[in-house]
Design a protein around this motif. Structure first.
Motif, mmCIF file in Angstrom:
data_model
loop_
_atom_site.group_PDB
_atom_site.id
_atom_site.type_symbol
_atom_site.label_atom_id
_atom_site.label_comp_id
_atom_site.label_asym_id
_atom_site.label_seq_id
_atom_site.Cartn_x
_atom_site.Cartn_y
_atom_site.Cartn_z
ATOM 1 N N CYS A 257 0.902 -1.144 0.130
ATOM 2 C CA CYS A 257 0.099 -0.066 0.007
ATOM 3 C C CYS A 257 0.773 1.302 -0.001
ATOM 4 N N HIS A 265 0.055 -6.967 1.314
ATOM 5 C CA HIS A 265 -1.173 -7.286 1.816
ATOM 6 C C HIS A 265 -1.820 -8.214 1.005
ATOM 7 N N CYS A 319 0.376 -3.077 9.431
ATOM 8 C CA CYS A 319 0.935 -1.881 8.457
ATOM 9 C C CYS A 319 -0.116 -0.713 9.122
ATOM 10 N N CYS A 321 -1.341 1.650 7.458
ATOM 11 C CA CYS A 321 -2.426 1.936 6.949
ATOM 12 C C CYS A 321 -3.549 1.533 7.289
ATOM 13 N N ARG A 323 -5.205 -1.467 7.312
ATOM 14 C CA ARG A 323 -5.643 -2.388 6.832
ATOM 15 C C ARG A 323 -5.277 -3.737 7.623
#
Ligand SMILES: [Zn+2]
Length: 441
Positions: A257, A265, A319, A321, A323
């Motif tokens: 990402c 991912h 992560c 991010c 997710r």
């Protein structure tokens, strides 16, 4: 940093919700394979596996593995598609071939819905890189029966992007398109990106300044997950480059990402991943093993516990991010089929690339595994950059020989040739030859 997801409900699902979804899809897939694919009916019966007893994801471990050789064998025995096919041929919409180094490639079929699954999960990866509807995209893969071109094209279109079709165009024409049209995103193999960059440099074209490119993605080879290779691509194009690991038989299964934390991912609502050690036991977070995938979406050829021969490392961190999808450290780390043994030491070509690419004066290279005076030896042939002075070549040779010896634990012979003397690759590279396994006449 919380980056945006195309489908936050799935990409940030709780573990319990994801497990529920996976189990439902898994049971559906296994029942479908057992009912409609003669190949799987035989396999499941032979293994004494009863699909009705699948109550938890862990029960999957009782089912037998599927290998690529088995599928190829099945297509030879039941031409042309094999009786792995689990839908009527009239329901099939697409055929793609895997790239084969030996023998006939595997033909892989998809229904309309299967195909939607393939390119839609791919689109989710592109979105995670930052590709959006206003982008103009060039998918510079070979036009033909390989999935690279088609999936990249459809995925970009799925996001609403304007896609410039260049499958059949020459490198010259592609470069011309990049400076003529407002193309902001480019997809190609990492080898082709380097080839394109070299071709541009020869024409005195600065891709970073003279194009509107901002993102590139790379698939077909693991190059973009090798930091030095990625840095080379990013500098040449003035972009952020991303790795997209995928398999024709499985999916465009993962993505890094835009948090760029070094994690890949997995689209685990489309494919259920297992990472297994040499005894086929699941590894713990932080450990490496072979990646085995069960397709949760494809109906024409519903692969169960497919051995990818790819080595990955299960992440033991989240992560940034946000997710919640399962992640691997740094993409595909090695291909078991590429493993070489040299004087008792295991060597992967990817590791050699990791050691070669930080040397910016190397434009291209080849790896030869050979036998010299009865002893195994590795020869690295280098194509130096034209800007490297002749007097500097011995220094480059020594620096590489030192880095390779330190990095691999064995001595490597290094040869520096003339700039441009080694072949370049406009698709997947073939940089490795093993003279020890090839018949000498
Ligand atoms: Zn992430």
């Amino acid at each position: 940093m919380a980056s945006r997801c195309l489908e936050p409900r799935l990409e940030r699902a709780s573990r319990a919700a994801m497990t529920r979804l996976q189990l439902r899809r898994l049971r559906e897939q296994v029942a479908h394979a057992a009912r409609s694919s003669p190949f799987y009916r035989r396999k499941l019966r032979a293994a004494g596996a009863d699909p009705r007893k699948l109550r938890a994801l862990d029960d999957l471990r009782r089912l037998p593995f599927t290998t690529k050789d088995e599928l190829k064998e099945n297509q030879l025995r039941h031409p042309p598609w094999g009786d792995v096919l689990a839908v009527p041929p009239a329901d099939v919409l697409r055929v793609h071939l895997t790239s084969a180094t030996t023998g006939r490639p595997l033909a892989f079929l998809d229904t309309a819905q299967d195909w939607h699954g393939f390119y839609h999960s791919y689109a989710r990866s592109l979105y995670a890189y930052g590709v959006r509807k206003p982008d103009m995209v060039m998918a510079a893969f070979s036009y033909g029966p390989w999935i690279g071109y088609w999936s990249g094209f459809y995925a970009a279109q799925d996001l609403g992007c304007l896609v410039y079709p260049v499958g059949g165009l020459s490198t010259e024409q592609r470069l011309d398109a990049l400076v003529t049209y407002p193309i902001t995103v480019l997809g190609c193999t990492p080898s082709y990106a380097l080839f394109l960059a070299e071709a541009a440099a020869k024409k005195g074209l600065d891709l970073a300044k003279e194009t509107k490119l901002r993102i590139t993605w790379h698939t077909g080879e693991p190059g973009a997950s090798i930091p030095a290779t990625r840095a080379k691509i990013e500098a040449a194009f003035g972009v952020r480059a991303y790795d997209l690991p995928g398999l024709t038989e499985i999916a465009a299964w993962g993505f890094e990402c835009d948090a760029r934390a070094g994690l890949t991912h997995v689209h685990e609502d489309y494919v259920y991943p297992e990472v297994l050690d040499e005894q086929d036991r699941p590894v713990k977070p932080g450990e490496r093993g072979e990646l085995v995938f069960t397709s949760l979406y494809r109906k024409a050829m519903p692969l169960l516990r497919y051995r990818t021969r790819d080595v990955v490392q299960l992440a033991d961190r989240r992560c940034p991010c946000g997710r919640t999808l399962v992640a691997f450290e740094g993409g595909v780390l090695a291909r078991l089929d590429d493993m070489k043994k040299v004087r008792g030491i295991i060597v992967y070509p990817r590791r050699i690339e990791e050691l070669v690419r930080p040397h910016r004066d190397v434009d291209e290279f080849q790896i030869v595994f050979r036998r010299v005076d009865g002893l195994d030896d590795i020869l690295l042939r280098l194509d130096p950059s034209p800007s490297l002075a002749l007097a500097e070549r011995p220094r480059l040779r020594e620096a590489l020989a030192r880095d390779l010896q330190l990095g691999l634990g064995i001595r490597v012979s290094v040869e520096v040739g003339e700039p441009g003397s080694l072949p370049r690759w406009d698709h997947k590279a073939r940089r490795v030859t093993d003279e020890r396994t090839e018949v000498p006449f």
